[in-house]
Design a protein around this motif. Structure first.
Motif, PDB file in Angstrom:
ATOM      1  N   ARG A 152      -4.808 -16.785   7.743  1.00  0.00           N
ATOM      2  CA  ARG A 152      -5.782 -16.734   6.598  1.00  0.00           C
ATOM      3  C   ARG A 152      -6.060 -15.423   5.827  1.00  0.00           C
ATOM      4  NH1 ARG A 152     -10.063 -21.098   8.610  1.00  0.00           N
ATOM      5  NH2 ARG A 152     -10.094 -19.400  10.359  1.00  0.00           N
ATOM      6  N   THR A 153      -6.375 -14.407   6.695  1.00  0.00           N
ATOM      7  CA  THR A 153      -6.868 -12.991   6.260  1.00  0.00           C
ATOM      8  C   THR A 153      -5.595 -12.549   5.322  1.00  0.00           C
ATOM      9  OG1 THR A 153      -8.062 -12.770   8.130  1.00  0.00           O
ATOM     10  CG2 THR A 153      -7.719 -10.766   6.775  1.00  0.00           C
ATOM     11  N   ALA A 154      -4.344 -12.608   6.176  1.00  0.00           N
ATOM     12  CA  ALA A 154      -3.213 -12.172   5.347  1.00  0.00           C
ATOM     13  C   ALA A 154      -2.870 -12.876   4.019  1.00  0.00           C
ATOM     14  CB  ALA A 154      -1.970 -12.220   6.143  1.00  0.00           C
ATOM     15  N   LYS A 155      -3.315 -14.064   4.111  1.00  0.00           N
ATOM     16  CA  LYS A 155      -3.024 -14.875   2.614  1.00  0.00           C
ATOM     17  C   LYS A 155      -3.925 -14.555   1.640  1.00  0.00           C
ATOM     18  CE  LYS A 155      -1.192 -19.165   4.484  1.00  0.00           C
ATOM     19  NZ  LYS A 155      -1.199 -20.697   4.580  1.00  0.00           N
ATOM     20  N   ALA A 156      -5.230 -14.256   1.919  1.00  0.00           N
ATOM     21  CA  ALA A 156      -6.124 -13.584   1.057  1.00  0.00           C
ATOM     22  C   ALA A 156      -5.547 -12.121   0.654  1.00  0.00           C
ATOM     23  CB  ALA A 156      -7.581 -13.579   1.876  1.00  0.00           C
ATOM     24  N   ALA A 157      -5.201 -11.363   1.568  1.00  0.00           N
ATOM     25  CA  ALA A 157      -4.661 -10.096   1.119  1.00  0.00           C
ATOM     26  C   ALA A 157      -3.419 -10.155   0.289  1.00  0.00           C
ATOM     27  CB  ALA A 157      -4.573  -9.243   2.403  1.00  0.00           C
ATOM     28  N   ALA A 158      -2.718 -11.072   0.427  1.00  0.00           N
ATOM     29  CA  ALA A 158      -1.470 -11.124  -0.221  1.00  0.00           C
ATOM     30  C   ALA A 158      -1.584 -11.225  -1.672  1.00  0.00           C
ATOM     31  CB  ALA A 158      -0.543 -12.192   0.158  1.00  0.00           C
ATOM     32  N   ARG A 159      -2.854 -11.706  -2.103  1.00  0.00           N
ATOM     33  CA  ARG A 159      -3.197 -11.720  -3.468  1.00  0.00           C
ATOM     34  C   ARG A 159      -3.280 -10.509  -4.296  1.00  0.00           C
ATOM     35  NH1 ARG A 159      -8.114 -15.067  -2.735  1.00  0.00           N
ATOM     36  NH2 ARG A 159      -7.531 -16.017  -0.773  1.00  0.00           N
ATOM     37  N   ASP A 160      -3.592  -9.527  -3.527  1.00  0.00           N
ATOM     38  CA  ASP A 160      -3.394  -8.215  -4.127  1.00  0.00           C
ATOM     39  C   ASP A 160      -2.304  -7.089  -3.721  1.00  0.00           C
ATOM     40  OD1 ASP A 160      -6.202  -8.453  -4.949  1.00  0.00           O
ATOM     41  OD2 ASP A 160      -7.170  -8.105  -3.289  1.00  0.00           O
ATOM     42  N   TYR A 161      -1.406  -7.890  -3.417  1.00  0.00           N
ATOM     43  CA  TYR A 161      -0.089  -7.280  -2.948  1.00  0.00           C
ATOM     44  C   TYR A 161       0.528  -6.582  -4.278  1.00  0.00           C
ATOM     45  CZ  TYR A 161       4.920  -6.728  -1.165  1.00  0.00           C
ATOM     46  OH  TYR A 161       5.947  -6.315  -0.801  1.00  0.00           O
ATOM     47  N   ARG A 162       0.893  -5.318  -4.073  1.00  0.00           N
ATOM     48  CA  ARG A 162       1.726  -4.636  -5.091  1.00  0.00           C
ATOM     49  C   ARG A 162       2.821  -3.925  -4.187  1.00  0.00           C
ATOM     50  NH1 ARG A 162      -2.030  -0.024  -6.749  1.00  0.00           N
ATOM     51  NH2 ARG A 162      -0.033   0.808  -7.204  1.00  0.00           N
ATOM     52  N   ARG A 163       3.937  -4.636  -4.750  1.00  0.00           N
ATOM     53  CA  ARG A 163       5.409  -4.282  -4.066  1.00  0.00           C
ATOM     54  C   ARG A 163       5.713  -2.777  -3.817  1.00  0.00           C
ATOM     55  NH1 ARG A 163      11.286  -5.021  -4.437  1.00  0.00           N
ATOM     56  NH2 ARG A 163      11.926  -6.432  -2.781  1.00  0.00           N
ATOM     57  N   ASP A 164       5.552  -2.265  -5.063  1.00  0.00           N
ATOM     58  CA  ASP A 164       5.868  -0.751  -5.065  1.00  0.00           C
ATOM     59  C   ASP A 164       5.100  -0.083  -4.229  1.00  0.00           C
ATOM     60  OD1 ASP A 164       3.693  -1.366  -6.763  1.00  0.00           O
ATOM     61  OD2 ASP A 164       3.972   0.846  -7.929  1.00  0.00           O
ATOM     62  N   LEU A 165       4.022  -0.340  -3.879  1.00  0.00           N
ATOM     63  CA  LEU A 165       2.985   0.624  -3.064  1.00  0.00           C
ATOM     64  C   LEU A 165       3.051   0.004  -1.464  1.00  0.00           C
ATOM     65  CD1 LEU A 165       0.884   2.687  -2.615  1.00  0.00           C
ATOM     66  CD2 LEU A 165      -0.949   0.944  -3.163  1.00  0.00           C
ATOM     67  N   HIS A 166       2.902  -1.104  -1.457  1.00  0.00           N
ATOM     68  CA  HIS A 166       2.955  -1.854   0.047  1.00  0.00           C
ATOM     69  C   HIS A 166       4.121  -1.988   0.647  1.00  0.00           C
ATOM     70  CE1 HIS A 166      -0.848  -3.366  -2.031  1.00  0.00           C
ATOM     71  NE2 HIS A 166      -1.240  -2.797  -0.789  1.00  0.00           N
ATOM     72  N   LEU A 167       5.135  -2.178  -0.026  1.00  0.00           N
ATOM     73  CA  LEU A 167       6.528  -2.380   0.630  1.00  0.00           C
ATOM     74  C   LEU A 167       6.975  -1.056   1.020  1.00  0.00           C
ATOM     75  CD1 LEU A 167       8.456  -4.458   1.605  1.00  0.00           C
ATOM     76  CD2 LEU A 167       9.808  -4.271  -0.659  1.00  0.00           C
ATOM     77  N   ARG A 168       6.829  -0.266  -0.001  1.00  0.00           N
ATOM     78  CA  ARG A 168       7.282   1.113   0.374  1.00  0.00           C
ATOM     79  C   ARG A 168       6.580   1.592   1.844  1.00  0.00           C
ATOM     80  NH1 ARG A 168       9.874   3.678  -4.177  1.00  0.00           N
ATOM     81  NH2 ARG A 168       9.413   2.668  -6.026  1.00  0.00           N
TER      82      ARG A 168
END
Length: 100
Positions: free
Chosen positions: A19-35
């Motif tokens: 649940r916490t990860a799903k909430a955090a996924a809303r703010d996911y920025r691929r260029d920043l987080h995936l790197r």
């Protein structure tokens, strides 16, 4: 090899972690987080990113289960949020909605 979505569907993690990860996924920025999670400057396609993230997450989950001192709940939530966001992008790309 199993389909990446089947592998994701079979993950069994604590509900509060997901649940916490799903909430955090809303703010996911691929260029920043995936790197950050893949420790690379190259951004792979979603399916490739998912396979790498799954491997990293499985190792992190093993640390959680063994109560290893190096386990970080914050890092685990961030990694799971990246998995969730990448899975959403992958599903959307398979439906022809976006290219990733």
């Amino acid at each position: 090899m199993q389909d990446v979505l089947t592998t994701l569907a079979q993950l069994n993690r604590p509900r509060i972690l997901v649940r916490t990860a799903k909430a955090a996924a809303r703010d996911y920025r691929r260029d920043l987080h995936l790197r950050h999670h893949l420790k690379t400057d190259h951004l792979p396609r979603s399916v490739e990113a998912l396979m790498k993230l799954i491997e990293i997450e499985q190792d992190m989950n093993a640390l959680r289960q063994s109560k290893d001192n190096t386990y970080s709940l914050v890092d685990h939530v961030g990694l799971l949020s990246a998995l969730i966001a990448e899975a959403q992008m992958y599903c959307a790309s398979r439906q022809g909605l976006i290219t990733a």
